[in-house]
Design an enzyme around this catalytic site. Structure first.
Site: not given
Length: 317
Positions: A60, A64-65, A192
């Site tokens: 994650r 997100h980066d 996920h």
């Protein structure tokens, strides 16, 4: 004359794009520090062995980066008088984790390499790949050579990171803005298949949604009350410590945990892909690997751009 100028401009733009793409290479550290990737893998394996959830957390971080101004390690920067840390963005606050593992990796690779030659952005990319492998998922050949940003943007993070409340059109548009298509959206959402989510991210779905399995909703309500318990955790699929296709099987059964999960299967344009991945693990693995490479190539800093941070949490000056 005008057409000649236009041609030169187009050539310059193409060369600029080509330089960005081709300066990333799977062999980037082969000569400068061949010990780097094995060192990263060893620490990731140990961290995931100690806490299986850490694999999803490290995956994650890379995601997100990359979505906030490219894969440049900006997410890792702490707040200062001039930097409003992305760690404080809504999608990351009290949620993004694994920073201490990145610190440990950085210290070790700088030690084995003899100096800071491996960027924090590359560490995120490699740690994400190695985390997936550690949990039984596919591997892929990473293109490396990213450099680290000297800035971060909480404001941008708040506007571009996808929300767990998004419907399918919003998700498609969000990924399109990053140069990612619907196949990338479904494949990357398959990440996920590992990890957990906090109650506040799925409360609205389990109490108000109509496209949800009633027994599943009841089960999730037992640990996620209408009021309070915001940080109570629930698995994103039945096997949160194993990279498999249970996530997609859940969606077909209307047992997606997040609104943005179930949005991928409900009569929309991504239904067929969900069905394909549910029944064909090898197709999912292949597409996931391809989409991770594609995501990892979003706007990298290369060449003399940015810097190689000594400490992933702060810029070098």
């Amino acid at each position: 004359m005008a057409s000649g100028t236009k041609f030169l401009l187009q050539t310059f733009v193409w060369l600029a794009l080509a330089t960005t793409v081709f300066s990333l290479s799977p062999r980037f550290y082969n000569q400068v520090c061949p010990q780097a990737l094995p060192a990263i893998k060893k620490i990731v394996q140990a961290a995931v062995h100690q806490e299986r959830r850490m694999g999803a957390s490290l995956l994650r971080l890379h995601f997100h980066d990359c979505f906030v101004n490219g894969c440049d390690g900006s997410l890792l920067l702490d707040s200062t008088s001039t930097i409003d840390s992305e760690k404080n963005a809504f999608a990351n606050l009290n949620s993004a984790r694994g920073f201490e593992v990145i610190d440990q990796i950085k210290a070790e690779v700088d030690k084995v390499c003899g100096r800071p030659v491996v960027s924090c952005a590359d560490i995120l990319a490699v740690a994400a790949r190695d985390s997936v492998v550690a949990l039984g998922g596919p591997s892929w050949k990473l293109r490396l050579g990213r450099r680290d940003s000297t800035t971060a943007s909480k404001t941008l993070a708040n506007s571009v990171l996808p929300s767990p409340l998004m419907d399918l059109p919003a998700l498609i548009n969000n990924f399109k803005n990053q140069g990612l298509n619907q196949r990338d959206l479904v494949a990357l959402s398959g990440g996920h298949t590992i990890g957990l989510a906090q109650c506040f991210t799925f409360r609205n779905r389990i109490y108000n949604a109509t496209n949800i399995n009633s027994a599943f909703a009841k089960e999730r309500r037992a640990t996620c009350p209408r009021d309070g318990g915001d940080t109570n955790l629930a698995p994103l699929d039945p096997t949160p410590a194993r990279f498999d296709t249970s996530y997609f099987k859940n969606l077909v059964k209307k047992r997606g945990l997040l609104i943005s999960d179930q949005a991928l299967f409900g009569g929309g344009s991504t239904d067929d892909l969900v069905k394909i991945y549910r029944l064909n693990p090898e197709v999912f693995w292949d597409d996931f690997a391809k989409s991770m490479i594609k995501m990892g190539n979003i706007k990298p800093l290369t060449g003399k751009q940015g810097q190689i941070r000594v400490n992933c949490r702060k810029v070098n000056w």
